[in-house]
Design a protein around this motif. Structure first.
Motif, PDB file in Angstrom:
ATOM      1  N   GLU A 251       0.800  -1.226   0.000  1.00  0.00           N
ATOM      2  CA  GLU A 251       0.000   0.000   0.000  1.00  0.00           C
ATOM      3  C   GLU A 251       0.833   1.277   0.000  1.00  0.00           C
ATOM      4  N   ARG A 252       1.998   1.262   0.673  1.00  0.00           N
ATOM      5  CA  ARG A 252       2.684   2.526   0.939  1.00  0.00           C
ATOM      6  C   ARG A 252       4.035   2.719   0.275  1.00  0.00           C
ATOM      7  N   TYR A 253       4.709   1.654  -0.133  1.00  0.00           N
ATOM      8  CA  TYR A 253       6.058   1.832  -0.670  1.00  0.00           C
ATOM      9  C   TYR A 253       5.993   2.632  -1.973  1.00  0.00           C
ATOM     10  N   GLY A 254       6.669   3.767  -1.989  1.00  0.00           N
ATOM     11  CA  GLY A 254       6.694   4.619  -3.171  1.00  0.00           C
ATOM     12  C   GLY A 254       5.528   5.573  -3.289  1.00  0.00           C
TER      13      GLY A 254
ATOM     14  N   ASN B 287       4.225   8.764  -2.506  1.00  0.00           N
ATOM     15  CA  ASN B 287       4.737  10.035  -2.010  1.00  0.00           C
ATOM     16  C   ASN B 287       3.632  11.043  -1.732  1.00  0.00           C
ATOM     17  N   ALA B 288       2.396  10.580  -1.651  1.00  0.00           N
ATOM     18  CA  ALA B 288       1.267  11.479  -1.431  1.00  0.00           C
ATOM     19  C   ALA B 288       1.272  12.076  -0.021  1.00  0.00           C
ATOM     20  N   ASP B 289       1.784  11.337   0.946  1.00  0.00           N
ATOM     21  CA  ASP B 289       1.840  11.886   2.305  1.00  0.00           C
ATOM     22  C   ASP B 289       3.210  11.626   2.933  1.00  0.00           C
ATOM     23  N   GLU B 290       3.524  12.417   3.928  1.00  0.00           N
ATOM     24  CA  GLU B 290       4.852  12.363   4.559  1.00  0.00           C
ATOM     25  C   GLU B 290       5.129  11.011   5.224  1.00  0.00           C
ATOM     26  N   LEU B 291       4.117  10.424   5.856  1.00  0.00           N
ATOM     27  CA  LEU B 291       4.337   9.127   6.515  1.00  0.00           C
ATOM     28  C   LEU B 291       4.710   8.047   5.509  1.00  0.00           C
ATOM     29  N   ALA B 292       4.064   8.061   4.361  1.00  0.00           N
ATOM     30  CA  ALA B 292       4.383   7.074   3.331  1.00  0.00           C
ATOM     31  C   ALA B 292       5.783   7.308   2.778  1.00  0.00           C
ATOM     32  N   LYS B 293       6.179   8.582   2.617  1.00  0.00           N
ATOM     33  CA  LYS B 293       7.540   8.893   2.162  1.00  0.00           C
ATOM     34  C   LYS B 293       8.562   8.361   3.162  1.00  0.00           C
ATOM     35  N   GLU B 294       8.321   8.638   4.443  1.00  0.00           N
ATOM     36  CA  GLU B 294       9.234   8.150   5.489  1.00  0.00           C
ATOM     37  C   GLU B 294       9.287   6.633   5.503  1.00  0.00           C
ATOM     38  N   PHE B 295       8.129   6.002   5.338  1.00  0.00           N
ATOM     39  CA  PHE B 295       8.054   4.543   5.302  1.00  0.00           C
ATOM     40  C   PHE B 295       8.933   4.000   4.175  1.00  0.00           C
TER      41      PHE B 295
ATOM     42  N   THR C 283       3.312  -2.387  -5.781  1.00  0.00           N
ATOM     43  CA  THR C 283       3.379  -1.146  -5.005  1.00  0.00           C
ATOM     44  C   THR C 283       3.131   0.099  -5.861  1.00  0.00           C
ATOM     45  N   PRO C 284       2.815   1.216  -5.192  1.00  0.00           N
ATOM     46  CA  PRO C 284       2.733   2.492  -5.911  1.00  0.00           C
ATOM     47  C   PRO C 284       4.063   2.850  -6.595  1.00  0.00           C
ATOM     48  N   TRP C 285       5.179   2.471  -5.993  1.00  0.00           N
ATOM     49  CA  TRP C 285       6.500   2.726  -6.589  1.00  0.00           C
ATOM     50  C   TRP C 285       6.586   2.131  -7.986  1.00  0.00           C
TER      51      TRP C 285
ATOM     52  N   ASN D 238       7.251   3.150 -13.696  1.00  0.00           N
ATOM     53  CA  ASN D 238       7.000   2.577 -15.020  1.00  0.00           C
ATOM     54  C   ASN D 238       5.846   3.253 -15.754  1.00  0.00           C
ATOM     55  N   ALA D 239       5.325   4.345 -15.212  1.00  0.00           N
ATOM     56  CA  ALA D 239       4.144   5.003 -15.788  1.00  0.00           C
ATOM     57  C   ALA D 239       4.437   5.671 -17.123  1.00  0.00           C
ATOM     58  N   ASN D 240       5.489   6.460 -17.201  1.00  0.00           N
ATOM     59  CA  ASN D 240       5.779   7.217 -18.417  1.00  0.00           C
ATOM     60  C   ASN D 240       7.215   6.984 -18.878  1.00  0.00           C
ATOM     61  N   PRO D 241       7.490   5.807 -19.409  1.00  0.00           N
ATOM     62  CA  PRO D 241       8.866   5.593 -19.862  1.00  0.00           C
ATOM     63  C   PRO D 241       9.186   6.526 -21.022  1.00  0.00           C
TER      64      PRO D 241
END
Length: 182
Positions: free
Chosen positions: A43-46, A48-56, A84-86, A91-94
């Motif tokens: 759920e959280r790796y990569g 970057n929408a919130d600070e906790l996820a970034k820190e995670f 993951t979101p990462w 890989n979204a816009n190569p």
């Protein structure tokens, strides 16, 4: 002096109860923690929408580098990073459609580069020595197991020592003259 025997016997019983609780709760905690870590990574790796996820994400990357491990599935061939979101983000816009998908973060790689990042599978990357050999979750699990065994040993040792004190106290109560002559 019978109060001392009762207190020591109570301590032995308490040690044994703590031992049982430690063994049973550690196993169930390990299963719950393992599933929670896997869910959090997916759920959280990569993200970057919130600070906790970034820190995670930073914590995961730092842990992989420091512990020299890769992945948190508990299965050496399962790559959770693909869920993951990462993975979606990198890989979204190569810029070049001929580039392969990135499948592993640099924190997994022994040497960061396309051979590692674009490995078809985590199992292949491990076999070719592109990534750290151990799965991080397995490493955490073995560390928890070591701590559990150390706790068990400590509790058993304390129970044995307390039982020895009880035996010596009973001997002394039954024959007070034996301690005076020693």
């Amino acid at each position: 002096h019978p109060q001392i025997i009762i207190m020591l016997a109570g301590a032995v019983v308490m040690d044994l109860l703590i031992l049982v609780v430690t063994v049973t709760s550690t196993r169930s905690f390990a299963v719950t923690a393992k599933e929670n870590i896997k869910r959090q990574i997916v759920e959280r790796y990569g993200n970057n929408a919130d600070e906790l996820a970034k820190e995670f994400s930073l914590d995961i990357d730092n842990h992989q580098k420091k512990a020299q491990c890769c992945g948190f599935s508990g299965d050496p061939s399962d790559n959770l990073f693909l869920k993951t979101p990462w993975f979606k983000k990198v890989n979204a816009n190569p810029s070049n459609k001929t580039l392969k998908e990135r499948r592993l973060p640099d924190s997994c790689c022994l040497v960061a580069g396309p051979k590692c990042r674009e490995s078809e599978s985590l199992k292949e990357a491990r076999e070719k020595k592109y990534v750290f050999e151990d799965d991080c979750l397995s490493k955490l699990n073995s560390s928890a197991s070591l701590n559990m065994w150390l706790t068990i040993f400590q509790m058993l040792f304390a129970a044995i020592m307390q039982s020895l004190c009880i035996a010596l106290m009973v001997k002394w109560l039954l024959d007070p003259s034996s301690s005076a002559s020693e």
